[in-house]
Design an enzyme around this catalytic site. Structure first.
Site, PDB file in Angstrom:
ATOM      1  N   CYS A  42      48.845  47.621  31.715  1.00  0.00           N
ATOM      2  CA  CYS A  42      47.297  47.912  32.142  1.00  0.00           C
ATOM      3  C   CYS A  42      46.311  47.812  31.383  1.00  0.00           C
ATOM      4  CB  CYS A  42      47.676  49.453  32.783  1.00  0.00           C
ATOM      5  SG  CYS A  42      46.247  49.913  33.883  1.00  0.00           S
ATOM      6  N   CYS A  47      45.610  45.447  34.255  1.00  0.00           N
ATOM      7  CA  CYS A  47      43.638  46.187  34.541  1.00  0.00           C
ATOM      8  C   CYS A  47      43.343  46.068  34.401  1.00  0.00           C
ATOM      9  CB  CYS A  47      44.200  47.047  35.544  1.00  0.00           C
ATOM     10  SG  CYS A  47      45.983  47.390  35.384  1.00  0.00           S
ATOM     11  N   LYS A  50      41.299  43.584  32.498  1.00  0.00           N
ATOM     12  CA  LYS A  50      41.076  42.420  33.368  1.00  0.00           C
ATOM     13  C   LYS A  50      39.531  42.624  33.917  1.00  0.00           C
ATOM     14  CE  LYS A  50      41.071  44.290  37.212  1.00  0.00           C
ATOM     15  NZ  LYS A  50      42.571  43.654  38.084  1.00  0.00           N
ATOM     16  N   TYR A 178      46.581  38.746  44.052  1.00  0.00           N
ATOM     17  CA  TYR A 178      45.586  39.486  43.445  1.00  0.00           C
ATOM     18  C   TYR A 178      45.602  39.224  41.998  1.00  0.00           C
ATOM     19  CZ  TYR A 178      47.368  44.257  45.239  1.00  0.00           C
ATOM     20  OH  TYR A 178      47.151  45.311  46.827  1.00  0.00           O
ATOM     21  N   GLU A 182      42.134  37.515  41.606  1.00  0.00           N
ATOM     22  CA  GLU A 182      41.191  38.504  40.519  1.00  0.00           C
ATOM     23  C   GLU A 182      40.519  37.356  39.226  1.00  0.00           C
ATOM     24  OE1 GLU A 182      43.067  41.352  39.479  1.00  0.00           O
ATOM     25  OE2 GLU A 182      41.937  42.855  41.663  1.00  0.00           O
ATOM     26  N   HIS A 436      22.042  58.087  53.809  1.00  0.00           N
ATOM     27  CA  HIS A 436      21.164  56.965  53.900  1.00  0.00           C
ATOM     28  C   HIS A 436      20.004  56.534  52.926  1.00  0.00           C
ATOM     29  CE1 HIS A 436      19.449  53.672  55.845  1.00  0.00           C
ATOM     30  NE2 HIS A 436      17.793  54.412  55.487  1.00  0.00           N
ATOM     31  N   GLU A 441      27.490  54.854  54.465  1.00  0.00           N
ATOM     32  CA  GLU A 441      27.046  55.036  55.211  1.00  0.00           C
ATOM     33  C   GLU A 441      27.737  54.058  56.795  1.00  0.00           C
ATOM     34  OE1 GLU A 441      22.639  55.098  56.230  1.00  0.00           O
ATOM     35  OE2 GLU A 441      22.485  53.630  55.263  1.00  0.00           O
TER      36      GLU A 441
HETATM   37  P1  NDP Z   1      52.239  38.905  43.923  1.00  0.00           P
HETATM   38  O1  NDP Z   1      53.852  39.201  44.101  1.00  0.00           O
HETATM   39  O2  NDP Z   1      51.953  39.780  44.438  1.00  0.00           O
HETATM   40  O3  NDP Z   1      52.222  37.254  44.306  1.00  0.00           O
HETATM   41  C1  NDP Z   1      52.609  36.082  44.176  1.00  0.00           C
HETATM   42  C2  NDP Z   1      51.132  35.593  44.558  1.00  0.00           C
HETATM   43  O4  NDP Z   1      52.019  34.047  44.640  1.00  0.00           O
HETATM   44  C3  NDP Z   1      52.075  35.104  46.171  1.00  0.00           C
HETATM   45  O5  NDP Z   1      50.260  34.542  46.519  1.00  0.00           O
HETATM   46  C4  NDP Z   1      52.831  34.744  46.283  1.00  0.00           C
HETATM   47  O6  NDP Z   1      52.936  33.772  47.810  1.00  0.00           O
HETATM   48  C5  NDP Z   1      52.804  33.204  45.418  1.00  0.00           C
HETATM   49  N1  NDP Z   1      53.624  32.986  44.877  1.00  0.00           N
HETATM   50  C6  NDP Z   1      55.263  33.041  44.952  1.00  0.00           C
HETATM   51  N2  NDP Z   1      55.835  32.268  43.911  1.00  0.00           N
HETATM   52  C7  NDP Z   1      56.015  31.230  43.883  1.00  0.00           C
HETATM   53  C8  NDP Z   1      56.064  30.024  44.066  1.00  0.00           C
HETATM   54  N3  NDP Z   1      56.821  29.299  43.217  1.00  0.00           N
HETATM   55  N4  NDP Z   1      54.965  28.684  44.078  1.00  0.00           N
HETATM   56  C9  NDP Z   1      53.407  28.871  44.105  1.00  0.00           C
HETATM   57  N5  NDP Z   1      53.445  30.448  44.838  1.00  0.00           N
HETATM   58  C10 NDP Z   1      53.839  31.356  44.233  1.00  0.00           C
HETATM   59  O7  NDP Z   1      52.198  38.237  42.461  1.00  0.00           O
HETATM   60  P2  NDP Z   1      50.363  38.667  41.921  1.00  0.00           P
HETATM   61  O8  NDP Z   1      50.853  38.612  40.320  1.00  0.00           O
HETATM   62  O9  NDP Z   1      48.970  38.646  42.122  1.00  0.00           O
HETATM   63  O10 NDP Z   1      50.216  40.533  40.801  1.00  0.00           O
HETATM   64  C11 NDP Z   1      51.902  41.419  41.201  1.00  0.00           C
HETATM   65  C12 NDP Z   1      51.246  42.709  41.639  1.00  0.00           C
HETATM   66  O11 NDP Z   1      50.796  43.486  39.987  1.00  0.00           O
HETATM   67  C13 NDP Z   1      50.878  42.849  42.779  1.00  0.00           C
HETATM   68  O12 NDP Z   1      51.470  43.266  43.674  1.00  0.00           O
HETATM   69  C14 NDP Z   1      49.643  44.487  42.530  1.00  0.00           C
HETATM   70  O13 NDP Z   1      50.637  45.546  43.092  1.00  0.00           O
HETATM   71  C15 NDP Z   1      49.621  44.281  41.011  1.00  0.00           C
HETATM   72  N6  NDP Z   1      48.259  43.904  40.894  1.00  0.00           N
HETATM   73  C16 NDP Z   1      47.609  45.018  41.439  1.00  0.00           C
HETATM   74  C17 NDP Z   1      45.673  44.998  40.921  1.00  0.00           C
HETATM   75  C18 NDP Z   1      45.158  45.550  41.344  1.00  0.00           C
HETATM   76  O14 NDP Z   1      45.646  46.408  41.923  1.00  0.00           O
HETATM   77  N7  NDP Z   1      43.644  44.763  41.687  1.00  0.00           N
HETATM   78  C19 NDP Z   1      45.318  43.373  39.919  1.00  0.00           C
HETATM   79  C20 NDP Z   1      46.630  42.480  39.766  1.00  0.00           C
HETATM   80  C21 NDP Z   1      48.048  42.690  40.238  1.00  0.00           C
HETATM   81  P3  NDP Z   1      53.365  34.305  48.777  1.00  0.00           P
HETATM   82  O15 NDP Z   1      52.404  34.843  49.825  1.00  0.00           O
HETATM   83  O16 NDP Z   1      53.725  32.819  49.967  1.00  0.00           O
HETATM   84  O17 NDP Z   1      54.779  35.103  48.680  1.00  0.00           O
END
Ligand code: NDP
Length: 455
Positions: A42, A47, A50, A178, A182, A436, A441
């Site tokens: 983080c 986080c 980022k 995410y 982002e 307001h 609101e």
């Molecule tokens: P996630 O696991 O949330 O998402 C992975 C993404 O990649 C999904 O869209 C998934 O598709 C896709 N995917 C997975 N495998 C493949 C593949 N082999 N080929 C193509 N696409 C694929 O991962 P993130 O890395 O985005 O985030 C990890 C975690 O970190 C999050 O769950 C969150 O909890 C945390 N995080 C939180 C943030 C915040 O609070 N603002 C910011 C960044 C991270 P599908 O949907 O089809 O499975």
């Protein structure tokens, strides 16, 4: 049995640092091992950096909007190297604070890799073995680097992005959650031509359907190319950059590819085979309560547990674990109603359930919906609309989910989460006086449901 330490923590990220510090303040003799930098994903490469980059990207909107308010801004340009240097200084400062806080609490920081070496035993990289009454695994997670297509090793993950020496002019982001969205959004804000390549039907799986569609349209309106239902099949280097081929027959020339396809719990090479620890199929460590594993002396918090991979969750669980085990203070941590935000521009803030979840559960509900142009957009001449949704149980008037896509969504949702935790009903929102003029609101002035759903 005599032990060298009361607590040995493996991993100095958000969860590990909090647990170590609180355990030490309860009088425990604590060591924490970290083989990278104190602060964890983080603070060092997640986080915090980022969000700093998100702030940087959003100045583009400020410059563009200022004209409508009478300003002449003149020519603007962005210096990526200056941003990275400033970000690095800030991260170093935060790392120093984390380390100093541990130090002040009397926690020993061992800057080395550590792995389990049998019950109550931890082996350091130099071969030394230490014993501890309790061991806490707080090793977090690592980005998935192999997305199963040839050439995927040429792609970067979020970890490299923070150190890129140049901002790519063209970027393909693989993934639709995410991390993918982002980075896609912030690079677009900085001027990069961004393509998002997502395998599913609609980005942000798991979120309210309308939120997903609204964000998708907003990103496209901001110039991002958002491709759904497609996957990379090959990546190769060319004289001018990279060439990405997709299953759908696309050939995309780009400077960088960012793989944002999820993260894995960091349990590899941790010595779990030396103790009787049962891992889940995805490699995570299953826990109950704050941090309990199937072994009474071994505990785990944070992303390594496969729970919601969010810093505040790791911190809460780490704190509760230390209070319980070393302070004798029973703690209950609820993992329900965790507010969350996606720091795209526009950003998403959400707490509670979405419409699809309510339908799946067969819960009769009312949908209160508002879309509007934020006040600032009027003079700025921007037509991006904010979406707000409140989902209310028909039977008891309870607010079950609140979703915002628009400026300051994260800030709003944090406070809405307090109300939901208290069991707020729609009537409570209604009797709250509006502030307001504000965007928030709208959340207390929606009177007519737009939809009603019954099983
Ligand atoms: P996630 O696991 O949330 O998402 C992975 C993404 O990649 C999904 O869209 C998934 O598709 C896709 N995917 C997975 N495998 C493949 C593949 N082999 N080929 C193509 N696409 C694929 O991962 P993130 O890395 O985005 O985030 C990890 C975690 O970190 C999050 O769950 C969150 O909890 C945390 N995080 C939180 C943030 C915040 O609070 N603002 C910011 C960044 C991270 P599908 O949907 O089809 O499975």
């Amino acid at each position: 049995m005599e032990f060298d330490r009361d607590l040995f923590v493996i991993g100095a990220g958000s969860g590990g640092v909090r647990a170590a510090r609180i355990a030490a303040t309860h009088g425990a003799k604590v060591s924490v091992a970290e083989d990278y930098r104190v602060g964890g994903t983080c603070v060092i490469r997640g986080c915090v950096p980022k969000k700093l980059m998100v702030y940087a990207a959003r100045f583009a909107d400020d410059f563009a909007d200022a004209k409508g308010f009478g300003w002449s801004v003149g020519a603007t340009s962005h210096d990526w190297a200056a941003l990275i240097a400033a970000k690095d200084r800030e991260i170093a400062r935060l790392e120093g604070i984390y380390a100093a806080n541990l130090d002040r609490a009397g926690v020993e920081i061992l800057r080395t890799r550590a792995r389990l070496d049998g019950p109550h035993r931890v082996r350091l990289a130099d071969g030394r073995v230490l014993t501890a009454r309790h061991v806490l695994i707080a090793t977090g997670g690592t980005p998935v680097r192999d997305a199963g297509f040839p050439g995927s090793e040429l792609a970067a993950t979020s970890e490299e992005v923070f150190g890129w020496t140049r901002r790519p002019e063209r970027l393909v982001v693989v993934g639709g959650a995410y991390v993918a969205l982002e980075f896609a959004s912030l690079f677009a804000g900085l001027g990069t031509k961004v393509t998002v390549l997502y395998r599913g039907e609609e980005i942000l799986r798991g979120f309210d359907g309308e939120v997903r569609r609204h964000l998708h349209a907003a990103l496209v309106a901001r110039g991002l190319d958002v491709v759904t239902g497609d996957l990379p099949t090959r990546l190769e280097r060319t004289p001018t950059g990279l060439k990405l081929e997709t299953r759908g027959g696309r050939v995309i020339e780009t400077d960088e590819v960012l793989l944002a396809v999820g993260r894995r719990p960091a349990t590899r090479d941790l010595g779990v085979e030396t103790v009787d620890l049962a891992l889940a199929a995805d490699g995570s460590i299953p826990v109950t309560g704050a941090a309990a594993t199937n072994l009474p002396w071994l505990h785990a918090v944070g992303d390594v547990t496969g729970r919601a991979a969010l810093t505040p969750v790791a911190i809460r669980d780490g704190h509760a674990f230390a209070d319980e085990v070393f302070g004798g203070i029973p703690r209950e941590v609820s993992h329900e109603l965790i507010p969350t935000a996606v720091f795209t521009t526009p950003e998403v803030g959400t707490v509670g359930v979405g419409e699809e979840e309510l339908r799946t559960a067969g819960t009769a509900h009312l949908v209160f919906r508002s879309t509007f142009r934020p006040m600032r957009a009027t003079l700025a001449g921007r037509d991006e609309r904010t979406l707000m949704k409140i989902l209310v149980g028909e039977a008891d008037d309870r607010v079950l989910g609140v979703h915002v896509v628009g400026p300051d969504a994260a800030e709003m949702i944090q406070l809405v989460a307090v109300a939901l935790r208290m069991g707020a009903k729609k009537a409570d929102f209604d009797r709250t006086m509006a502030l307001h003029p504000s965007a928030a609101e709208e959340l207390v002035t929606m009177r007519q449901p737009s939809d009603r759903w019954r099983p």
